[in-house]
Structures are given as C-alpha cells and as structure tokens.
Design a protein around this motif. Structure first.
Motif, PDB file in Angstrom:
ATOM      1  N   ARG A  20      44.985  27.603  42.308  1.00 23.70           N
ATOM      2  CA  ARG A  20      45.065  28.314  41.030  1.00 23.70           C
ATOM      3  C   ARG A  20      44.437  27.509  39.887  1.00 23.70           C
ATOM      4  N   CYS A  23      40.825  28.593  39.895  1.00 21.40           N
ATOM      5  CA  CYS A  23      40.595  30.031  39.729  1.00 21.40           C
ATOM      6  C   CYS A  23      40.200  30.360  38.290  1.00 21.40           C
ATOM      7  N   LEU A  45      45.176  34.875  37.078  1.00 17.83           N
ATOM      8  CA  LEU A  45      44.773  33.997  38.172  1.00 17.83           C
ATOM      9  C   LEU A  45      45.266  34.523  39.513  1.00 17.83           C
TER      10      LEU A  45
END
Length: 76
Positions: A20, A23, A45
């Motif tokens: 994440r 991302c 995300l």
C-alpha cells in the motif's frame, strides 16, 4: 502470514501481496480482478480481498500485476 497455496485440479493458486505504500490508487487492479482487489474508500489505495485466489483467476491477477504503474502488486 501469507496463506499456503491451494491445490485445484493439479494447479497451484497464486499467492498475491500488495504494498500500500507504493500504491498510487490508479485502480487498474480492481478493474482487472475485482474478486481479488478493492480500493479503500478513504484513501483510494489498494485493498487485497483474497491473498490466495483460485487458480482460474491467475491470468487476471498476472494482468493486474503488469498494469500496476507503481509495481505495488506481487504474485508468486
């Protein structure tokens, strides 16, 4: 802990992981494999819905890996 891959008719299911922090929220993964990926409503995300999807989704998961602009998805 990453779940062990499941066997399905002689095929191993892919093991998927997301980062994440990498991302950018493009959403390509969600459009490609919504059974496996989602987006957080708060920050956009990636959210991993299924870290060990069935083998039938392997091609779509691999396509999501290829389409990710920040390389935030891994599939083993």
């Amino acid at each position: 802990m990453t779940p062990a891959p499941r066997q399905l008719r002689g095929e191993t299911t892919p093991r998927v992981a997301v980062d994440r922090d990498r991302c950018c929220g493009a959403g390509n993964c969600v459009l490609t494999a919504p059974e496996v990926f989602d987006q957080d409503e708060a920050d956009g995300l990636v959210l991993l819905r299924d870290p060990a999807p069935r083998a039938a989704l392997r091609e779509r998961v691999q396509r999501a890996v290829e389409l990710c602009p920040t390389n935030a998805i891994r599939c083993d």
